[in-house]
Write a protein that holds these residues in place. Structure first.
Motif, mmCIF file in Angstrom:
data_model
loop_
_atom_site.group_PDB
_atom_site.id
_atom_site.type_symbol
_atom_site.label_atom_id
_atom_site.label_comp_id
_atom_site.label_asym_id
_atom_site.label_seq_id
_atom_site.Cartn_x
_atom_site.Cartn_y
_atom_site.Cartn_z
ATOM 1 N N THR A 113 0.866 -1.175 0.000
ATOM 2 C CA THR A 113 0.000 0.000 0.000
ATOM 3 C C THR A 113 0.903 1.226 0.000
ATOM 4 O O THR A 113 1.695 1.418 0.919
ATOM 5 N N SER A 114 0.787 2.030 -1.030
ATOM 6 C CA SER A 114 1.669 3.190 -1.187
ATOM 7 C C SER A 114 1.073 4.423 -0.513
ATOM 8 O O SER A 114 -0.133 4.505 -0.289
ATOM 9 N N PRO A 115 1.928 5.409 -0.242
ATOM 10 C CA PRO A 115 1.426 6.665 0.332
ATOM 11 C C PRO A 115 0.622 7.462 -0.692
ATOM 12 O O PRO A 115 0.774 7.271 -1.898
ATOM 13 N N ARG A 116 -0.206 8.330 -0.191
ATOM 14 C CA ARG A 116 -0.972 9.251 -1.024
ATOM 15 C C ARG A 116 -0.039 9.990 -1.976
ATOM 16 O O ARG A 116 1.070 10.345 -1.603
ATOM 17 N N GLY A 117 -0.472 10.183 -3.196
ATOM 18 C CA GLY A 117 0.312 10.939 -4.161
ATOM 19 C C GLY A 117 1.297 10.090 -4.967
ATOM 20 O O GLY A 117 1.980 10.618 -5.836
ATOM 21 N N THR A 118 1.389 8.804 -4.673
ATOM 22 C CA THR A 118 2.291 7.934 -5.432
ATOM 23 C C THR A 118 1.692 7.684 -6.814
ATOM 24 O O THR A 118 0.504 7.387 -6.938
ATOM 25 N N ALA A 119 2.516 7.784 -7.820
ATOM 26 C CA ALA A 119 2.052 7.590 -9.199
ATOM 27 C C ALA A 119 1.712 6.118 -9.443
ATOM 28 O O ALA A 119 2.438 5.231 -8.999
ATOM 29 N N PRO A 120 0.615 5.851 -10.149
ATOM 30 C CA PRO A 120 0.252 4.467 -10.461
ATOM 31 C C PRO A 120 1.357 3.705 -11.190
ATOM 32 O O PRO A 120 1.558 2.520 -10.954
ATOM 33 N N ALA A 121 2.113 4.375 -12.053
ATOM 34 C CA ALA A 121 3.205 3.714 -12.776
ATOM 35 C C ALA A 121 4.285 3.221 -11.810
ATOM 36 O O ALA A 121 4.864 2.150 -12.006
ATOM 37 N N GLU A 122 4.543 3.986 -10.753
ATOM 38 C CA GLU A 122 5.536 3.578 -9.755
ATOM 39 C C GLU A 122 5.050 2.334 -8.999
ATOM 40 O O GLU A 122 5.823 1.421 -8.724
ATOM 41 N N VAL A 123 3.776 2.287 -8.694
ATOM 42 C CA VAL A 123 3.220 1.131 -7.983
ATOM 43 C C VAL A 123 3.193 -0.092 -8.898
ATOM 44 O O VAL A 123 3.396 -1.215 -8.457
ATOM 45 N N GLU A 124 2.994 0.126 -10.178
ATOM 46 C CA GLU A 124 3.040 -0.979 -11.138
ATOM 47 C C GLU A 124 4.437 -1.605 -11.130
ATOM 48 O O GLU A 124 4.576 -2.832 -11.150
ATOM 49 N N LYS A 125 5.478 -0.782 -11.084
ATOM 50 C CA LYS A 125 6.851 -1.289 -10.989
ATOM 51 C C LYS A 125 7.039 -2.061 -9.682
ATOM 52 O O LYS A 125 7.703 -3.088 -9.651
ATOM 53 N N THR A 126 6.466 -1.542 -8.608
ATOM 54 C CA THR A 126 6.560 -2.217 -7.311
ATOM 55 C C THR A 126 5.911 -3.587 -7.385
ATOM 56 O O THR A 126 6.386 -4.535 -6.751
ATOM 57 N N GLY A 127 4.855 -3.726 -8.157
ATOM 58 C CA GLY A 127 4.207 -5.025 -8.337
ATOM 59 C C GLY A 127 5.183 -6.058 -8.888
ATOM 60 O O GLY A 127 5.208 -7.211 -8.442
ATOM 61 N N GLY A 128 6.008 -5.659 -9.834
ATOM 62 C CA GLY A 128 7.022 -6.558 -10.367
ATOM 63 C C GLY A 128 8.042 -6.943 -9.304
ATOM 64 O O GLY A 128 8.499 -8.090 -9.231
ATOM 65 N N LYS A 129 8.390 -5.988 -8.456
ATOM 66 C CA LYS A 129 9.325 -6.258 -7.360
ATOM 67 C C LYS A 129 8.701 -7.200 -6.332
ATOM 68 O O LYS A 129 9.389 -8.037 -5.744
ATOM 69 N N LEU A 130 7.390 -7.062 -6.113
ATOM 70 C CA LEU A 130 6.697 -7.964 -5.181
ATOM 71 C C LEU A 130 6.729 -9.405 -5.682
ATOM 72 O O LEU A 130 6.812 -10.341 -4.890
ATOM 73 N N VAL A 131 6.633 -9.581 -6.993
ATOM 74 C CA VAL A 131 6.714 -10.929 -7.562
ATOM 75 C C VAL A 131 8.066 -11.533 -7.215
ATOM 76 O O VAL A 131 8.158 -12.686 -6.784
ATOM 77 N N ALA A 132 9.139 -10.754 -7.356
ATOM 78 C CA ALA A 132 10.480 -11.244 -7.008
ATOM 79 C C ALA A 132 10.557 -11.591 -5.527
ATOM 80 O O ALA A 132 11.127 -12.624 -5.149
ATOM 81 N N LEU A 133 9.973 -10.761 -4.668
ATOM 82 C CA LEU A 133 9.953 -11.050 -3.233
ATOM 83 C C LEU A 133 9.134 -12.300 -2.947
ATOM 84 O O LEU A 133 9.547 -13.163 -2.155
ATOM 85 N N ALA A 134 7.983 -12.417 -3.592
ATOM 86 C CA ALA A 134 7.114 -13.576 -3.378
ATOM 87 C C ALA A 134 7.841 -14.875 -3.686
ATOM 88 O O ALA A 134 7.628 -15.898 -3.014
ATOM 89 N N LYS A 135 8.706 -14.864 -4.660
ATOM 90 C CA LYS A 135 9.412 -16.077 -5.052
ATOM 91 C C LYS A 135 10.417 -16.558 -4.008
ATOM 92 O O LYS A 135 10.840 -17.701 -4.042
ATOM 93 N N VAL A 136 10.774 -15.697 -3.050
ATOM 94 C CA VAL A 136 11.690 -16.131 -1.987
ATOM 95 C C VAL A 136 10.984 -16.341 -0.648
ATOM 96 O O VAL A 136 11.615 -16.768 0.316
ATOM 97 N N VAL A 137 9.685 -16.062 -0.597
ATOM 98 C CA VAL A 137 8.922 -16.306 0.640
ATOM 99 C C VAL A 137 8.601 -17.798 0.707
ATOM 100 O O VAL A 137 7.921 -18.325 -0.169
ATOM 101 N N ASP A 138 9.119 -18.462 1.718
ATOM 102 C CA ASP A 138 8.903 -19.903 1.880
ATOM 103 C C ASP A 138 7.818 -20.138 2.920
ATOM 104 O O ASP A 138 8.079 -20.127 4.116
#
Length: 182
Positions: free
Chosen positions: A153-178
């Motif tokens: 959950t991003s702070p107010r005023g965060t651009a949707p494009a930036e959060v879309e990039k974060t989604g890709g980073k979350l996928v990378a994090l998810a792959k190491v969550v055991d």
């Protein structure tokens, strides 16, 4: 022997400079070292997360974690000290559904399919809500028969494009969550 002891006490006090000097002694202020407990120390689903691993995969610097368990669902929320957002939430729920049911009933309409994560997975970006910016979400059916989701959950005023990039980073994090560690 007692007489000698009583005579020695005043001599020690005089030698130490405590007899007539009433000036205050400057004592340095005790500094409290910052203690950062590991996310895992909060228990629950937080045992699956590590602040350094989160930072490595998402770039987010978190140092506070809280866990809760309700029935078969175990949740962890991490934040930076003194800031409400961004916030990363991990939720793990025991389940008996299969990949087909997950795809039909759990994966939200319009969510992008993610490969090489659990039995089946998705990712999506949600629009801003009251008091927050957009949300990035990754959900998957883990090999250990668990529904798992990571939400940023991003702070107010965060651009949707930036959060879309974060989604890709979350996928990378998810792959190491055991989730089998829980």
């Amino acid at each position: 022997m007692r007489a000698r002891t009583w005579l020695a006490v005043p001599a020690v006090l005089l030698a130490a400079g405590c007899a007539d000097d009433a000036s205050p002694v400057a004592v340095p202020a005790a500094s409290r070292p910052a203690v950062v407990a590991a996310a895992a120390s909060s228990g629950g689903a937080c045992r699956l997360l590590d602040f350094a691993v989160i930072a490595e995969h998402t770039g987010g610097a978190f140092d506070v974690a809280a866990a809760t368990d309700r029935g078969d669902t175990h949740t962890c929320v991490v934040r930076a000290r003194g800031a409400a957002l961004p916030e990363l939430t991990l939720a793990v729920t025991d389940t008996s559904i299969d990949a087909t049911t997950f795809a039909a009933d759990v994966r939200p309409r319009g969510a992008a399919k993610v490969t090489k994560l659990g039995k089946t997975a998705y990712r999506r970006t949600l629009p801003k809500a009251a008091g927050t910016g957009p949300v990035a979400e990754v959900g998957w059916l883990a090999a250990g028969d668990q529904l798992v989701s990571l939400r940023w959950t991003s702070p107010r005023g965060t651009a949707p494009a930036e959060v879309e990039k974060t989604g890709g980073k979350l996928v990378a994090l998810a792959k190491v969550v055991d989730t089998r560690q829980r």
